[in-house]
Write a protein that holds these residues in place. Sequence first.
Motif, short mmCIF file in Angstrom:
data_model
loop_
_atom_site.label_atom_id
_atom_site.label_comp_id
_atom_site.label_asym_id
_atom_site.label_seq_id
_atom_site.Cartn_x
_atom_site.Cartn_y
_atom_site.Cartn_z
N VAL A 116 -11.88 2.39 -8.66
CA VAL A 116 -10.89 2.88 -7.71
C VAL A 116 -10.78 1.85 -6.59
CG1 VAL A 116 -10.26 4.71 -6.10
CG2 VAL A 116 -11.41 5.29 -8.26
N THR A 117 -9.63 1.21 -6.51
CA THR A 117 -9.42 0.18 -5.48
C THR A 117 -8.81 0.82 -4.24
OG1 THR A 117 -9.09 -1.54 -7.15
CG2 THR A 117 -8.26 -1.99 -4.93
N ILE A 118 -9.46 0.58 -3.10
CA ILE A 118 -8.99 1.11 -1.81
C ILE A 118 -8.38 -0.03 -1.02
CG2 ILE A 118 -9.63 2.31 0.31
CD1 ILE A 118 -10.01 4.00 -2.21
N THR A 119 -7.15 0.16 -0.54
CA THR A 119 -6.49 -0.86 0.28
C THR A 119 -6.65 -0.51 1.76
OG1 THR A 119 -4.34 0.27 0.23
CG2 THR A 119 -4.81 -1.31 -1.52
N LEU A 120 -6.87 -1.54 2.55
CA LEU A 120 -7.00 -1.42 4.01
C LEU A 120 -5.93 -2.32 4.63
CD1 LEU A 120 -10.89 -1.81 4.25
CD2 LEU A 120 -9.59 0.32 4.07
N THR A 121 -4.97 -1.75 5.30
CA THR A 121 -3.86 -2.50 5.88
C THR A 121 -3.94 -2.48 7.40
OG1 THR A 121 -2.47 -1.92 3.99
CG2 THR A 121 -1.35 -2.72 5.97
N ASN A 122 -3.79 -3.66 8.00
CA ASN A 122 -3.83 -3.78 9.45
C ASN A 122 -2.53 -3.26 10.06
OD1 ASN A 122 -4.11 -4.50 12.12
ND2 ASN A 122 -4.47 -6.68 11.74
N LYS A 123 -2.59 -2.16 10.78
CA LYS A 123 -1.40 -1.57 11.42
C LYS A 123 -1.12 -2.16 12.80
CE LYS A 123 -2.93 2.63 11.46
NZ LYS A 123 -2.96 4.11 11.67
N GLY A 124 -2.03 -2.96 13.31
CA GLY A 124 -1.90 -3.46 14.68
C GLY A 124 -1.02 -4.68 14.80
N THR A 125 -0.99 -5.23 16.00
CA THR A 125 -0.17 -6.41 16.29
C THR A 125 -1.01 -7.68 16.40
OG1 THR A 125 -0.33 -5.96 18.67
CG2 THR A 125 1.55 -5.03 17.49
N LYS A 126 -2.33 -7.55 16.24
CA LYS A 126 -3.23 -8.70 16.29
C LYS A 126 -4.10 -8.71 15.05
CE LYS A 126 -3.61 -8.81 21.36
NZ LYS A 126 -4.55 -8.76 22.52
N SER A 127 -4.55 -9.91 14.69
CA SER A 127 -5.47 -10.02 13.56
C SER A 127 -6.80 -9.34 13.89
CB SER A 127 -5.71 -11.49 13.22
OG SER A 127 -4.52 -12.12 12.80
N THR A 157 -16.40 -12.98 5.28
CA THR A 157 -15.57 -12.63 6.42
C THR A 157 -14.11 -12.62 6.01
OG1 THR A 157 -17.15 -13.61 7.96
CG2 THR A 157 -14.92 -13.27 8.77
N VAL A 158 -13.43 -11.51 6.28
CA VAL A 158 -12.03 -11.35 5.91
C VAL A 158 -11.22 -11.14 7.18
CG1 VAL A 158 -10.35 -9.99 4.60
CG2 VAL A 158 -12.68 -10.30 3.70
N THR A 159 -10.28 -12.04 7.45
CA THR A 159 -9.36 -11.89 8.57
C THR A 159 -8.09 -11.22 8.07
OG1 THR A 159 -10.22 -13.85 9.70
CG2 THR A 159 -8.05 -13.07 10.35
N VAL A 160 -7.79 -10.06 8.64
CA VAL A 160 -6.63 -9.28 8.21
C VAL A 160 -5.54 -9.42 9.28
CG1 VAL A 160 -5.84 -7.07 7.31
CG2 VAL A 160 -8.26 -7.67 7.14
N ARG A 161 -4.49 -10.12 8.96
CA ARG A 161 -3.42 -10.33 9.92
C ARG A 161 -2.52 -9.09 10.00
NH1 ARG A 161 -4.48 -15.15 11.48
NH2 ARG A 161 -5.31 -16.73 10.05
N PRO A 162 -1.73 -8.98 11.04
CA PRO A 162 -0.87 -7.79 11.18
C PRO A 162 0.01 -7.56 9.94
CG PRO A 162 -0.86 -9.06 13.21
CD PRO A 162 -1.60 -9.88 12.20
N GLY A 163 -0.06 -6.36 9.40
CA GLY A 163 0.71 -6.02 8.22
C GLY A 163 0.07 -6.44 6.91
N ALA A 164 -1.02 -7.22 6.97
CA ALA A 164 -1.68 -7.68 5.75
C ALA A 164 -2.69 -6.65 5.25
CB ALA A 164 -2.36 -9.02 5.99
N THR A 165 -3.11 -6.82 3.98
CA THR A 165 -3.98 -5.84 3.33
C THR A 165 -5.17 -6.54 2.69
OG1 THR A 165 -2.15 -4.32 2.87
CG2 THR A 165 -4.09 -4.13 1.46
N THR A 166 -6.33 -5.90 2.76
CA THR A 166 -7.50 -6.32 1.98
C THR A 166 -8.00 -5.09 1.22
OG1 THR A 166 -9.64 -7.46 2.06
CG2 THR A 166 -9.20 -5.86 3.80
#
Length: 227
Positions: A116-127, A157-166
Amino acid sequence: MPHLRTAPLAAIIALSAGLTLTACGGDGDGSGRVATDTPGNTATGSAGTASGSPGADGGRTMAPSGGGTGGGTNAGTGTGTGTGTGPDGDRCRTSGLAFAVAPGSGAQSKGSQGAVTITLTNKGTKSCVLKGYPGVDLVGGTTKWSLTRQTSQSPATVTVRPGATTTFTIFYLPFDQGDGQEFQPKSIVITPPDETHAHTLPWTFSPVLLQDGATHPGTYVSPVGSK
């Protein structure tokens, strides 16, 4: 007029020599001065002892450094483990992430291990930054199973930019008749690394073989950002 006796010349010479020897005696410092002794004075200037703590390392007990994160074969605790902030932004907080189950999750054939793959998406305006393992609990009825962490992959280390998903993945072993105890989860409780606030998603997949007391169960969670 009284008769004055004069001391012999040899006696006068001997007396003068004795006075000279007293002024230059062995209590001096070799320069003709009498040495002044300061009690307890040593080469360090302290009362007979060197300054500092005894021992080769200064006598201090060295505290262990670092508390490594991620990895481990014991069951999770329901809280994420990570490393704080990174060079490109602050850590990702639960309130700033959108959680979802990726399409195509679940066991692909009967008797096979499911994913089961869980996606995490950055909802903010900063990384923001994630590193480590999420805390994952499978909950159903009165049972809450805190999943073991996968140790074959090291967290990155994973940098999640605004709107991006890990992503991260929950691997699970479906229940089959005769295998052992059946467990039907109703929800997935997820706590991102370095966070204490959780987010809940529904479990819509088949029952799981309950192995909450096993050392190496067939159900476990990968680090964030793993493939």
